[in-house]
Scaffold this active site. Structure first.
Site, PDB file in Angstrom:
ATOM      1  N   GLU A 248       0.824  -1.197   0.000  1.00 11.06           N
ATOM      2  CA  GLU A 248       0.000   0.000   0.000  1.00 11.06           C
ATOM      3  C   GLU A 248       0.865   1.257   0.000  1.00 11.06           C
ATOM      4  OE1 GLU A 248      -2.579  -0.427   3.431  1.00 11.06           O
ATOM      5  OE2 GLU A 248      -2.746  -2.586   3.082  1.00 11.06           O
ATOM      6  N   GLU A 359      -9.991   5.820   2.921  1.00  8.19           N
ATOM      7  CA  GLU A 359     -10.361   5.068   4.120  1.00  8.19           C
ATOM      8  C   GLU A 359     -10.284   5.997   5.319  1.00  8.19           C
ATOM      9  OE1 GLU A 359      -8.842   1.199   6.775  1.00  8.19           O
ATOM     10  OE2 GLU A 359      -7.847   1.706   4.885  1.00  8.19           O
TER      11      GLU A 359
END
Length: 444
Positions: A248, A359
């Site tokens: 990520e 997120e």
């Protein structure tokens, strides 16, 4: 007389110490709910519990392991300490799987787009995407680490004390139980406060990397232990099991991790569904940095403003077809470093899914939905200069070439709080707007 004089001098000093102690205690109690709202706030006066000498000794020992002896040190305008560490002394090489690892010297071939496309930078006024080396606050005074070293943001005792525990420092909290969904949907959850607005590929593809240009904002965070991020996930393995591999990268605002509310370049990896392996940035061994100018975890500047200039950064993650390491590019083809293939199981071969998007953590600290913002804090329908965006979503194919992401799906758990809207154009390719304010009359 000397004794009398000392007695007269000492009480004011004691009083001063007590007053300072009371001041920091008072500040710590208000910080957790207020200080995260300001990008300039410094949360190093953490809400401390009673800290024993034994715990402090453990923290110091841990910091001695990850803060390597620097060749040179800079202080960033935001208070960060950037250490220039010899590349062969960096934390990555402490990993047991990398004992005999030789740092990759020959740079990999960066994937290129299969077809020529219009330069997106000419299609929207007021978009800025400077070279990556000018994008971090610590560069403002012309500071650079010398060749042969890598810049590492120094971790401090305060950083560890803000974490739940020493074990949790630098790690993502495991997301929890999967949301009821189709088998091929990504790993999003409703049970542990993580909320998303993402686009994703199908799970049956063979993928060797992903790329996107990500709009940069500084969303408001309601409480210290929440965060807001915009990132790319490169995934393989089982979402429901303990073997998910994930790489990520993106930008993140996390007062708990960094001690302020600035957007920062970050990376993450795990090979066991966030259980024991991996961490943010260089806070554990694993990611091998090769670049002497980009500090992972350092603040990104400038940032976008509503109805004003828009700033974005480009991130590319892909698997070197010759050696197999997963490399990262930031900005204008600037190689930052790589995740060695030895770290992974499923990603040792290829990825099966990519996710792009936002997120947040919704801790419901006051019994209601958080007001922590995603992206710019505006919903997707507000569009350019208000809503945050990802543009030019691309994937890396087996022949090490880039192609526009096709047939993506979009998902948001609670569209009254945060949402997403995808589209396609010749200039921006596959792209989407996303985000939201969190708590509002429809989101409680």
């Amino acid at each position: 007389m000397g004794t009398v004089t000392r007695k007269r001098e000492n009480p004011p000093l004691v009083v001063l110490v007590l007053l300072l102690s009371f001041f920091f205690l008072l500040m710590s109690q208000t910080t957790s709910s207020q200080a995260a709202h300001s990008p300039s706030s410094n949360l190093n006066y953490t809400k401390y519990r009673q800290v024993s000498n034994l715990r402090l000794e453990r923290i110091e020992r841990h910091l001695d392991k990850i803060n390597k002896l620097p060749v040179m040190t800079f202080e960033s305008p935001d208070g960060d300490i950037i250490d220039c560490v010899h590349k062969r002394k960096q934390p990555a090489l402490d990993h047991p799987l990398l004992k005999n690892h030789k740092i990759q010297k020959v740079p990999p071939e960066i994937p290129k787009l299969k077809t020529v496309k219009t330069d997106a930078m000419n299609t929207r006024d007021a978009i800025n995407n400077s070279s990556a080396v000018n994008w971090q606050l610590w560069h403002q005074n012309g500071q650079r680490c010398p060749k042969g070293t890598v810049p590492i943001r120094r971790s401090k005792v305060h950083d560890v004390l803000r974490a739940k525990s020493l074990y949790d420092f630098g790690k993502k909290k495991r997301s929890g139980l999967p949301l009821s969904r189709r088998v091929d949907a990504p790993d999003v959850v409703s049970g542990n406060g993580h909320e998303h607005a993402i686009a994703y590929t199908g799970s049956s593809q063979e993928i060797y990397g992903a790329k996107a240009t990500i709009n940069v904002w500084d969303p408001t965070i309601e409480v210290v232990n929440e965060f807001s991020l915009s990132q790319i996930w490169v995934l393989s393995g089982s979402f429901d099991g303990a073997d998910l591999n994930s790489i990520e990268a993106g930008w993140q605002v996390s007062p708990e991790l960094y001690g302020d509310s600035r957007p920062r370049l970050f990376t993450y990896w795990t090979s066991d569904s966030y259980q024991a392996t991996g961490c943010y940035n260089l806070l554990c061994s694993g990611f091998v940095q090769t670049n002497s100018r980009i500090a992972i975890g350092a603040a990104i500047s400038p940032v976008s403003s509503v109805e004003g200039s828009q700033y974005d950064v480009t991130i590319l993650i892909w698997k070197d077809p010759k050696i197999g390491n997963w490399w990262m590019v930031f900005g204008d083809n600037t190689l930052v470093g790589y995740w060695p293939v030895e770290l992974f199981t499923h990603l040792a071969d290829r990825a099966t899914m990519v996710e792009w998007g936002g997120e947040v953590v919704n801790s419901r600290a006051n019994g209601e939905h958080t007001s922590t913002q995603m992206g710019s804090g505006h919903f997707a329908d507000d569009g350019f200069r208000k809503a945050s965006y990802f543009r030019n979503l691309e994937i890396v194919d087996s022949d090490n070439s880039l192609s526009s992401a096709q047939d993506i799906s979009i998902l948001a758990e609670n569209t009254n709080c945060y949402n997403i809207k995808s589209a396609y154009s010749s200039e921006w390719g596959t792209h989407f707007y996303f985000g939201g304010p969190g708590r509002n009359p429809q989101c409680t």
